[in-house]
Design an enzyme around this catalytic site. Structure first.
Site, short mmCIF file in Angstrom:
data_model
loop_
_atom_site.label_atom_id
_atom_site.label_comp_id
_atom_site.label_asym_id
_atom_site.label_seq_id
_atom_site.Cartn_x
_atom_site.Cartn_y
_atom_site.Cartn_z
N GLY A 52 -36.43 63.84 20.45
CA GLY A 52 -35.73 62.65 20.00
C GLY A 52 -36.54 61.68 19.17
O GLY A 52 -36.08 60.58 18.88
N GLN A 53 -37.74 62.06 18.78
CA GLN A 53 -38.53 61.14 17.97
C GLN A 53 -37.79 60.83 16.67
O GLN A 53 -37.16 61.69 16.07
CB GLN A 53 -39.92 61.74 17.65
CG GLN A 53 -40.83 61.83 18.85
CD GLN A 53 -40.37 62.87 19.87
OE1 GLN A 53 -39.88 63.92 19.50
NE2 GLN A 53 -40.53 62.55 21.13
N ARG A 54 -37.89 59.59 16.25
CA ARG A 54 -37.17 59.13 15.05
C ARG A 54 -37.45 60.03 13.84
O ARG A 54 -36.55 60.30 13.05
CB ARG A 54 -37.56 57.68 14.75
CG ARG A 54 -36.73 57.04 13.67
CD ARG A 54 -37.07 55.57 13.47
NE ARG A 54 -36.91 54.79 14.68
CZ ARG A 54 -35.76 54.24 15.09
NH1 ARG A 54 -34.68 54.41 14.37
NH2 ARG A 54 -35.72 53.53 16.19
#
Length: 168
Positions: A52-54
């Site tokens: 889920g890292q940007r």
């Protein structure tokens, strides 16, 4: 029961840079994607843990084709990121290729003092306002202890199976 397959895409959006996958000594960071195939309740689960890292969120749509279920992991202990979490979930659920996918929300880190309850997370995410045709469930869990994970996946697999497979 004959062997059937279910495709799941767990997406983790929180401050935690750790996947909900736990090994014996530590959580395993998920910086890109990991692919798993596991048996669960008589079904073969094809799981794409896409993190889920940007910086990698723009790649999520590469995993939407033929996704039967979506696992959305929320860091229940990080109140600062819940608005971002809600915005990302709202955008994700607009994707046409996910319109029929069951949604399991794992309210992770329930083992941490001060974590929001699943009911509080549901309120922040405004889940009651979601399209009524969307099948969803929110389950409190701890990826660290394993508590709640089987309950959540059991709901997801049974919900997907009830929609796409004829039961004996």
């Amino acid at each position: 029961m004959e062997k059937t397959q279910v495709s799941l895409a767990p997406l983790l959006v929180s401050t935690s840079k750790q996947s909900a996958t736990k090994n014996k000594k530590k959580n395993i960071p998920c910086y890109a994607h990991q692919v798993f195939e596991n048996m669960f309740s008589g079904y073969t689960l094809n799981i794409w843990d896409v993190g889920g890292q940007r910086t990698i969120r723009s790649y999520w749509r590469n995993y939407f084709e033929q996704t039967d279920g979506l696992v959305w992991v929320v860091d229940s202990s990080d109140l600062r990121r819940l608005d971002d979490c809600k915005m990302e979930l709202d955008n994700l659920l607009k994707e046409e290729r996910l319109s029929g996918a069951s949604l399991l929300i794992l309210a992770n880190k329930q083992d941490i003092k001060g974590a929001l309850t699943p009911a509080e997370i549901a309120k922040v995410l405004n889940l009651e306002a979601m399209d009524k045709s969307r099948h969803w469930e929110i389950v409190g869990c701890s990826a660290y202890t394993g508590e709640g994970l089987l309950e959540g996946f059991d709901w997801l697999v049974q919900d997907v199976a009830s929609r796409i497979y004829m039961l004996d």
